[in-house]
Write a protein that holds these residues in place. Structure first.
Motif, PDB file in Angstrom:
ATOM      1  N   GLN A 122       0.827  -1.204   0.000  1.00  0.00           N
ATOM      2  CA  GLN A 122       0.000   0.000   0.000  1.00  0.00           C
ATOM      3  C   GLN A 122       0.860   1.252   0.000  1.00  0.00           C
ATOM      4  OE1 GLN A 122      -2.568  -0.453   3.373  1.00  0.00           O
ATOM      5  NE2 GLN A 122      -3.931  -1.890   2.338  1.00  0.00           N
ATOM      6  N   GLN A 123       1.960   1.245   0.750  1.00  0.00           N
ATOM      7  CA  GLN A 123       2.843   2.404   0.783  1.00  0.00           C
ATOM      8  C   GLN A 123       3.533   2.605  -0.564  1.00  0.00           C
ATOM      9  OE1 GLN A 123       5.495   1.747   4.058  1.00  0.00           O
ATOM     10  NE2 GLN A 123       3.940   2.190   5.620  1.00  0.00           N
ATOM     11  N   ALA A 124       3.870   1.521  -1.249  1.00  0.00           N
ATOM     12  CA  ALA A 124       4.515   1.627  -2.557  1.00  0.00           C
ATOM     13  C   ALA A 124       3.539   2.243  -3.572  1.00  0.00           C
ATOM     14  CB  ALA A 124       4.993   0.255  -3.026  1.00  0.00           C
ATOM     15  N   GLN A 125       2.262   1.890  -3.483  1.00  0.00           N
ATOM     16  CA  GLN A 125       1.261   2.433  -4.399  1.00  0.00           C
ATOM     17  C   GLN A 125       1.044   3.912  -4.148  1.00  0.00           C
ATOM     18  OE1 GLN A 125      -2.184  -0.013  -3.900  1.00  0.00           O
ATOM     19  NE2 GLN A 125      -1.285  -1.792  -4.940  1.00  0.00           N
ATOM     20  N   VAL A 126       1.070   4.332  -2.905  1.00  0.00           N
ATOM     21  CA  VAL A 126       0.856   5.750  -2.559  1.00  0.00           C
ATOM     22  C   VAL A 126       2.035   6.583  -3.047  1.00  0.00           C
ATOM     23  CG1 VAL A 126       0.678   7.353  -0.610  1.00  0.00           C
ATOM     24  CG2 VAL A 126      -0.618   5.211  -0.590  1.00  0.00           C
TER      25      VAL A 126
END
Length: 78
Positions: free
Chosen positions: A72-76
């Motif tokens: 999720q952090q990589a997508q953000v």
């Protein structure tokens, strides 16, 4: 004020609860039945499930949750 003198206790030999012959017989029957010894989790030393990871269910869930957070952090960031 003086403290009360403490009694010195001597160790008492406790009787064995299960006879050694019975314990040995139980161990042999487990080996004969093909029961595998419990695996320990590499993280917390709890009871692990058999598999490649050797993690208990709690550590496995934490690992999966950590992967989801990283994804999720990589997508953000993108």
């Amino acid at each position: 004020m003086k403290s009360k003198p403490r009694l010195k206790l001597e160790p008492v030999a406790l009787p064995e609860i299960v006879a050694p012959e019975i314990m040995e017989s139980a161990k042999r029957s487990m080996v004969d039945a093909g029961v595998r010894p419990l695996l320990k989790c590499v993280v917390c030393s709890g009871e692990a499930t058999p598999g490649a990871e050797q993690l208990c269910w709690v550590c496995r869930r934490l690992k999966i949750s950590a992967w989801r957070e990283v994804d999720q952090q990589a997508q953000v960031q993108e």
